[in-house]
Design a protein around this motif. Sequence first.
Motif, PDB file in Angstrom:
ATOM      1  N   LEU A  67       0.860  -1.176   0.000  1.00 44.28           N
ATOM      2  CA  LEU A  67       0.000   0.000   0.000  1.00 44.28           C
ATOM      3  C   LEU A  67       0.898   1.227   0.000  1.00 44.28           C
ATOM      4  O   LEU A  67       1.764   1.360   0.864  1.00 44.28           O
ATOM      5  CB  LEU A  67      -0.897  -0.002   1.243  1.00 44.28           C
ATOM      6  CG  LEU A  67      -2.029   1.025   1.282  1.00 44.28           C
ATOM      7  CD1 LEU A  67      -3.139   0.643   0.318  1.00 44.28           C
ATOM      8  CD2 LEU A  67      -2.584   1.150   2.698  1.00 44.28           C
ATOM      9  N   THR A  93      -4.516   7.079   1.562  1.00 51.55           N
ATOM     10  CA  THR A  93      -5.783   7.389   0.908  1.00 51.55           C
ATOM     11  C   THR A  93      -5.737   6.833  -0.511  1.00 51.55           C
ATOM     12  O   THR A  93      -4.653   6.631  -1.083  1.00 51.55           O
ATOM     13  CB  THR A  93      -6.013   8.907   0.846  1.00 51.55           C
ATOM     14  OG1 THR A  93      -4.931   9.509   0.116  1.00 51.55           O
ATOM     15  CG2 THR A  93      -6.088   9.518   2.236  1.00 51.55           C
ATOM     16  N   TYR A 150      -6.114   0.606  -4.133  1.00 50.86           N
ATOM     17  CA  TYR A 150      -6.308   0.902  -2.711  1.00 50.86           C
ATOM     18  C   TYR A 150      -7.461   0.070  -2.156  1.00 50.86           C
ATOM     19  O   TYR A 150      -7.330  -0.578  -1.107  1.00 50.86           O
ATOM     20  CB  TYR A 150      -6.596   2.395  -2.521  1.00 50.86           C
ATOM     21  CG  TYR A 150      -6.829   2.800  -1.077  1.00 50.86           C
ATOM     22  CD1 TYR A 150      -5.756   3.100  -0.250  1.00 50.86           C
ATOM     23  CD2 TYR A 150      -8.117   2.894  -0.555  1.00 50.86           C
ATOM     24  CE1 TYR A 150      -5.951   3.486   1.079  1.00 50.86           C
ATOM     25  CE2 TYR A 150      -8.328   3.280   0.763  1.00 50.86           C
ATOM     26  CZ  TYR A 150      -7.247   3.572   1.574  1.00 50.86           C
ATOM     27  OH  TYR A 150      -7.446   3.936   2.881  1.00 50.86           O
ATOM     28  N   ILE A 210      -7.258  -2.755   0.845  1.00 48.19           N
ATOM     29  CA  ILE A 210      -8.070  -2.629   2.058  1.00 48.19           C
ATOM     30  C   ILE A 210      -8.977  -3.853   2.216  1.00 48.19           C
ATOM     31  O   ILE A 210      -9.149  -4.379   3.331  1.00 48.19           O
ATOM     32  CB  ILE A 210      -8.912  -1.335   2.016  1.00 48.19           C
ATOM     33  CG1 ILE A 210      -8.005  -0.106   2.093  1.00 48.19           C
ATOM     34  CG2 ILE A 210      -9.946  -1.329   3.140  1.00 48.19           C
ATOM     35  CD1 ILE A 210      -7.246   0.035   3.400  1.00 48.19           C
ATOM     36  N   ARG A 211      -9.533  -4.322   1.126  1.00 48.72           N
ATOM     37  CA  ARG A 211     -10.389  -5.517   1.176  1.00 48.72           C
ATOM     38  C   ARG A 211      -9.599  -6.723   1.681  1.00 48.72           C
ATOM     39  O   ARG A 211     -10.102  -7.513   2.498  1.00 48.72           O
ATOM     40  CB  ARG A 211     -10.960  -5.783  -0.218  1.00 48.72           C
ATOM     41  CG  ARG A 211     -12.013  -6.875  -0.271  1.00 48.72           C
ATOM     42  CD  ARG A 211     -12.811  -6.799  -1.567  1.00 48.72           C
ATOM     43  NE  ARG A 211     -11.950  -6.816  -2.748  1.00 48.72           N
ATOM     44  CZ  ARG A 211     -11.827  -5.803  -3.600  1.00 48.72           C
ATOM     45  NH1 ARG A 211     -12.490  -4.669  -3.390  1.00 48.72           N
ATOM     46  NH2 ARG A 211     -11.032  -5.894  -4.655  1.00 48.72           N
ATOM     47  N   MET A 239      -6.953  -6.643   3.639  1.00 45.51           N
ATOM     48  CA  MET A 239      -6.692  -6.430   5.068  1.00 45.51           C
ATOM     49  C   MET A 239      -7.923  -6.758   5.910  1.00 45.51           C
ATOM     50  O   MET A 239      -7.808  -7.365   6.979  1.00 45.51           O
ATOM     51  CB  MET A 239      -6.273  -4.980   5.305  1.00 45.51           C
ATOM     52  CG  MET A 239      -4.938  -4.602   4.712  1.00 45.51           C
ATOM     53  SD  MET A 239      -4.564  -2.871   5.114  1.00 45.51           S
ATOM     54  CE  MET A 239      -3.679  -2.393   3.644  1.00 45.51           C
ATOM     55  N   GLU A 240      -9.068  -6.339   5.439  1.00 39.30           N
ATOM     56  CA  GLU A 240     -10.299  -6.624   6.182  1.00 39.30           C
ATOM     57  C   GLU A 240     -10.520  -8.127   6.296  1.00 39.30           C
ATOM     58  O   GLU A 240     -10.934  -8.629   7.353  1.00 39.30           O
ATOM     59  CB  GLU A 240     -11.483  -5.958   5.475  1.00 39.30           C
ATOM     60  CG  GLU A 240     -11.467  -4.433   5.588  1.00 39.30           C
ATOM     61  CD  GLU A 240     -12.555  -3.772   4.758  1.00 39.30           C
ATOM     62  OE1 GLU A 240     -13.135  -4.458   3.882  1.00 39.30           O
ATOM     63  OE2 GLU A 240     -12.813  -2.563   4.971  1.00 39.30           O
ATOM     64  N   ILE A 295       1.714  -4.281   6.650  1.00 38.78           N
ATOM     65  CA  ILE A 295       1.331  -3.316   5.621  1.00 38.78           C
ATOM     66  C   ILE A 295       2.633  -2.701   5.126  1.00 38.78           C
ATOM     67  O   ILE A 295       3.348  -2.039   5.880  1.00 38.78           O
ATOM     68  CB  ILE A 295       0.397  -2.227   6.168  1.00 38.78           C
ATOM     69  CG1 ILE A 295      -0.902  -2.853   6.683  1.00 38.78           C
ATOM     70  CG2 ILE A 295       0.087  -1.195   5.091  1.00 38.78           C
ATOM     71  CD1 ILE A 295      -1.866  -1.854   7.309  1.00 38.78           C
ATOM     72  N   LEU A 353      -3.678   2.990  10.467  1.00 38.38           N
ATOM     73  CA  LEU A 353      -4.296   1.949   9.645  1.00 38.38           C
ATOM     74  C   LEU A 353      -3.812   0.571  10.091  1.00 38.38           C
ATOM     75  O   LEU A 353      -4.606  -0.375  10.228  1.00 38.38           O
ATOM     76  CB  LEU A 353      -3.958   2.193   8.174  1.00 38.38           C
ATOM     77  CG  LEU A 353      -4.802   1.502   7.107  1.00 38.38           C
ATOM     78  CD1 LEU A 353      -6.248   1.966   7.184  1.00 38.38           C
ATOM     79  CD2 LEU A 353      -4.216   1.803   5.722  1.00 38.38           C
ATOM     80  N   TYR A 356      -6.133  -2.601  11.956  1.00 40.05           N
ATOM     81  CA  TYR A 356      -6.289  -3.972  11.466  1.00 40.05           C
ATOM     82  C   TYR A 356      -5.458  -4.988  12.245  1.00 40.05           C
ATOM     83  O   TYR A 356      -5.393  -6.164  11.869  1.00 40.05           O
ATOM     84  CB  TYR A 356      -5.937  -4.044   9.976  1.00 40.05           C
ATOM     85  CG  TYR A 356      -6.962  -3.384   9.089  1.00 40.05           C
ATOM     86  CD1 TYR A 356      -8.234  -3.935   8.933  1.00 40.05           C
ATOM     87  CD2 TYR A 356      -6.677  -2.197   8.419  1.00 40.05           C
ATOM     88  CE1 TYR A 356      -9.188  -3.332   8.127  1.00 40.05           C
ATOM     89  CE2 TYR A 356      -7.621  -1.574   7.609  1.00 40.05           C
ATOM     90  CZ  TYR A 356      -8.876  -2.153   7.477  1.00 40.05           C
ATOM     91  OH  TYR A 356      -9.829  -1.549   6.686  1.00 40.05           O
TER      92      TYR A 356
END
Length: 411
Positions: free
Chosen positions: A123, A127, A140, A144-145, A147-148, A160, A178, A182
């Motif tokens: 990443l 943003t 991005y 994020i998906r 990581m979730e 990350i 961030l 997570y």
Amino acid sequence: MSTETLVELFEHGLDAPICLTWELTYACNLACVHCLSSSGRRDPGELSTAECKAVIDTLERMQVFYVNIGGGEPTVRPDFWELVDYATAHRVGVKFSTNGVRIDEAVARKLAASDYVDVQISLDGATAEVNDAVRGQGSYAMAIRAMERLAAAGFRGFKISVVVTRQNAGQLDEFKALADHYGAQLRLTRLRPSGRGADVWDELHPTAAQQRQLYDWLCAHGEQVLTGDSFFHLAAYGEALPGLNMCGAGRVVCLIDPVGDVYACPFAIHENFLAGNVRADGGFEAVWRHSALFTELRGPSAGGACGSCQFYDSCRGGCMAAKFFTGLPLDGPDPECVRGFGEQALAEQALAGADRTALPRPGLDHSHRGPVRGQAPAPVPVTIGRRPVPAPPDRACDVNPLAGFAAGGAR
């Protein structure tokens, strides 16, 4: 044992690398503007599954603790999970870097259940606006998906991985927040002018003021943030940063590329730093222990032009790859030398009329030949130019980055 003693020991090399980076494929679904390996299209000469397993057998015999797998995007290889399972079954831990494209819920659960596999999600912006300008539109959201999904599966401590640029250097606190959100760990790495990164380094590398801010931030947060010794050149500001603080090329680190070539440094993919190939007699072990290049790198060094600098013992002359790909001598200052000597050397080059288009480039470029499938062009807030592209390499590459790979998700 003191850090200074470790540096003196490691300068002469070890029987096996501490950190081995292995790029499994040049295939990639993205086209990051700073990609150090100029990835995109698969090289049809990449190591087969059997050859990769033979390399793993060698690493087990050499007692290599773990391997850092990258690319390209390593998860697009259809045998990726087979190779990961084979490595861990043979007591070779795996850390792999991914843009998150194949991290679905099932994969996240598999990773969370393993004690021998770690994952780094790439990443380059806290943003979407900053990240996608460098890594491509939608990247991005994809990261994020991933990581979730990892967090939901209970994976704590995944990484990350951020390449620090002029555009994101002011987002360090946001990156840390961030990671904390997570349950991950932040890893910062330096932008090197290698691969496609050479084309954009002038515009993307942090300013001198940002370098100082980064140093101060790392002094305050370094115990909780990984750097992989990327920023040892900043030690000349005064206090040494956490880590080894030296260039480990050919001494404690090296790179195996997708076709089995072994380079002294993951950031110096160029024939000048090619030590051998794992397909040759003796395999990787023979390259690591007996190559002429590695023997030379492990020999004594007087420090060259930097040897007389009072800060040499702190920064050790900086990054070999950064110097090479900006046209500076290897025994000269780092282009981002915090005392300003690298900037001065580059200015002298310009005054002398040095041809910037003739700077060294990697021998092979696997970049996509056209727009990346499924990616709309990303708005880039900086003027990203390119050096003239050299003639196509002798080794042909398939146009489709996933050519020869089975369709479908990760196995």
